[in-house]
Design an enzyme around this catalytic site. Structure first.
Site, PDB file in Angstrom:
ATOM      1  N   HIS A 108       0.827  -1.219   0.000  1.00 43.91           N
ATOM      2  CA  HIS A 108       0.000   0.000   0.000  1.00 43.91           C
ATOM      3  C   HIS A 108       0.859   1.267   0.000  1.00 43.91           C
ATOM      4  O   HIS A 108       1.244   1.769   1.049  1.00 43.91           O
ATOM      5  CB  HIS A 108      -0.896  -0.032   1.245  1.00 43.91           C
ATOM      6  CG  HIS A 108      -2.016   0.945   1.201  1.00 43.91           C
ATOM      7  ND1 HIS A 108      -3.241   0.694   1.770  1.00 43.91           N
ATOM      8  CD2 HIS A 108      -2.122   2.184   0.658  1.00 43.91           C
ATOM      9  CE1 HIS A 108      -4.041   1.729   1.580  1.00 43.91           C
ATOM     10  NE2 HIS A 108      -3.381   2.650   0.919  1.00 43.91           N
ATOM     11  N   LEU A 140       2.438   6.648  -4.892  1.00 41.67           N
ATOM     12  CA  LEU A 140       3.629   7.207  -5.540  1.00 41.67           C
ATOM     13  C   LEU A 140       3.349   8.544  -6.226  1.00 41.67           C
ATOM     14  O   LEU A 140       4.276   9.220  -6.683  1.00 41.67           O
ATOM     15  CB  LEU A 140       4.213   6.204  -6.543  1.00 41.67           C
ATOM     16  CG  LEU A 140       4.760   4.901  -5.935  1.00 41.67           C
ATOM     17  CD1 LEU A 140       5.254   3.954  -7.018  1.00 41.67           C
ATOM     18  CD2 LEU A 140       5.875   5.185  -4.930  1.00 41.67           C
ATOM     19  N   ASP A 173       0.801   2.449   3.786  1.00 41.46           N
ATOM     20  CA  ASP A 173      -0.084   3.514   3.293  1.00 41.46           C
ATOM     21  C   ASP A 173       0.729   4.815   3.140  1.00 41.46           C
ATOM     22  O   ASP A 173       0.252   5.900   3.479  1.00 41.46           O
ATOM     23  CB  ASP A 173      -1.286   3.714   4.222  1.00 41.46           C
ATOM     24  CG  ASP A 173      -2.372   4.581   3.590  1.00 41.46           C
ATOM     25  OD1 ASP A 173      -2.224   4.987   2.413  1.00 41.46           O
ATOM     26  OD2 ASP A 173      -3.371   4.863   4.281  1.00 41.46           O
TER      27      ASP A 173
END
Ligand SMILES: [Zn+2]
Length: 434
Positions: free
Chosen positions: A64, A67, A309
């Site tokens: 997760h 980018l 995340d």
């Protein structure tokens, strides 16, 4: 440029293969060639990594990561995100589709993959959108996304509010053999909320997000999962109630996996303190009993993976009043240290901590790697388990600095990262060969 590498006398922790002990690991032609209790001879021309006192681990896999490319390159690019990944010991990342140009078509998937090839640092696996434009209205072209290289579908950042659409997504994804990754948030319950509903929110005068916003959606999707016989992956689990439902679903044999972020397991809602936007995320940091339940879930296998995340944002996104602060923090370069905090606190064994960063995520998404048997990818992370250091956000390879962990003392540090037998990070430096 992947030659022969011999990792000598390190402590190999490879939970999938039941290995924990001093071994030599030989990597050749980009793959693990041999793992031996007895010292191996040094092959001609091999690079030798003296790893005594260190841990030699399968490369970490992060399910997760945001980018931000294409569209928000000021926050992160595929290249800067890959630098942050390898500096954090990650040899593979799954890239979320909620970029400014949403990854809901094969063209965007191919763009991300071509940027990843150009960066040439770690494996990047794109995840495609469940719905066109993440609007939750109509399904994206799942088949096109998968053939272009997506390993999962998700509308992460947003829930799929329509149960009918989620049901069809599960049916489609099953045909293509990929998991549906879900961000569980009932928007009618979370609307207007800025942090977890509880005493801290009351003290700060902020509208709360109840646990039910997540738990009710987890319940719904487990019902749909059972009916469709699909494959469901629940992102960033944050609540005790979700843990209970996932545990029960697994016991009944449903095909569900789950991840938790380091921050949801290390911090609770009190970290918001006096309106600290670095403690603002979705789902929000929860109550201490939720943190306790998550810790148990990581230890007992209810949660399969630690995922960061990683959510890069600019300074201005966070220097605003709390309600307007944007959600999320960067995580790639702090994940190992925070995970080891759980080991030092007696929450996780060393083996379990390694499994949550390696074999657990590999298995959840069916990705290569995550272990070190002969034939496995030559993805290796070398850790100094003793070194103490202080998190310095100014030194992150990520283009963004949004973290609540700046200045935190950590014990245990990534010292080298190898991808397909090539050294991509060592001695604090990312080694690029573009
Ligand atoms: Zn999310």
């Amino acid at each position: 440029m992947s030659g022969t590498v011999l990792f000598r006398r390190g402590r190999v922790i490879d939970p999938r293969n039941g290995v924990d002990g001093v071994r030599d690991v030989l990597v050749k032609d980009g793959k693990v060639a041999e793992v031996s209790e007895a010292p191996l001879p040094v092959p001609a021309g091999a690079e030798v990594v003296e790893a005594a006192g260190r841990w030699v681990l399968p490369g970490f896999i992060d399910l997760h990561v945001h980018l931000r490319e294409p569209g928000e390159e000021g926050k992160e690019t595929v290249l800067t995100g890959c630098r942050a990944a390898v500096a954090g010991g990650f040899t593979a990342v799954v890239a979320m589709p909620n970029t400014k140009v949403v990854n809901d078509s094969g063209l965007v998937t191919e763009l991300v993959l071509s940027r990843a090839r150009a960066a040439n640092l770690c494996h990047v696996y794109p995840a495609g959108a469940i719905t066109k434009g993440l609007k939750g209205e109509e399904l994206a072209e799942t088949g096109e996304l998968i053939s272009a290289g997506c390993v999962a579908i998700t509308d992460d950042g947003r829930p799929v509010m329509s149960a009918a659409l989620m049901r069809r997504a599960l049916q489609y994804a099953t045909l293509f053999g990929v998991p549906v990754m879900v961000h569980e948030e009932d928007l009618t319950l979370s609307a207007g909320g800025a942090m977890h509903e509880g005493p801290t929110a009351t003290r700060l005068g902020l509208r709360g997000i109840p646990a039910s916003a997540e738990v009710a959606m987890v319940a719904r999707d487990l019902v749909l999962l059972e009916e469709t016989k699909g494959r469901l992956h629940i992102a960033h689990v944050s609540c005790e109630g979700s843990v209970r439902l996932i545990r029960e679903a697994k016991r009944r044999g449903l095909n569900v996996t789950a991840e938790a972020t380091p921050h949801h397991v290390i911090l609770d809602d009190r970290a918001v303190g006096d309106y600290d936007t670095h403690a603002k995320m979705a789902p929000p940091l929860r109550a201490d009993r939720d943190v306790e339940a998550l810790r148990e879930a990581l230890a007992d296998g209810t949660v399969d993976a630690i995922a960061t995340d990683h959510a890069p944002h600019g300074v201005l996104d966070k220097q605003v009043e709390f309600e307007k602060g944007i959600n999320g923090i960067v995580g790639l370069e702090t994940a190992l240290g925070l995970t080891l905090e759980l080991v030092h606190a007696g929450v996780l064994t060393e083996q379990r901590a390694v499994a949550l960063l390696t074999h657990g995520p590999a298995q959840a998404f069916g990705l290569p790697g995550g272990h070190l048997a002969p034939g496995a990818p030559g993805d290796v992370t070398v850790v100094d388990p003793i070194e103490e250091w202080t998190v310095d956000a100014h030194r992150f390879y990520s283009r963004s600095r949004n973290t609540p962990f700046h200045g935190r003392r950590q014990k245990g540090r990534v010292v080298q990262t190898w991808v397909s037998g090539r050294k991509v990070y060592a001695d604090g430096q990312v080694k690029e060969s573009r």
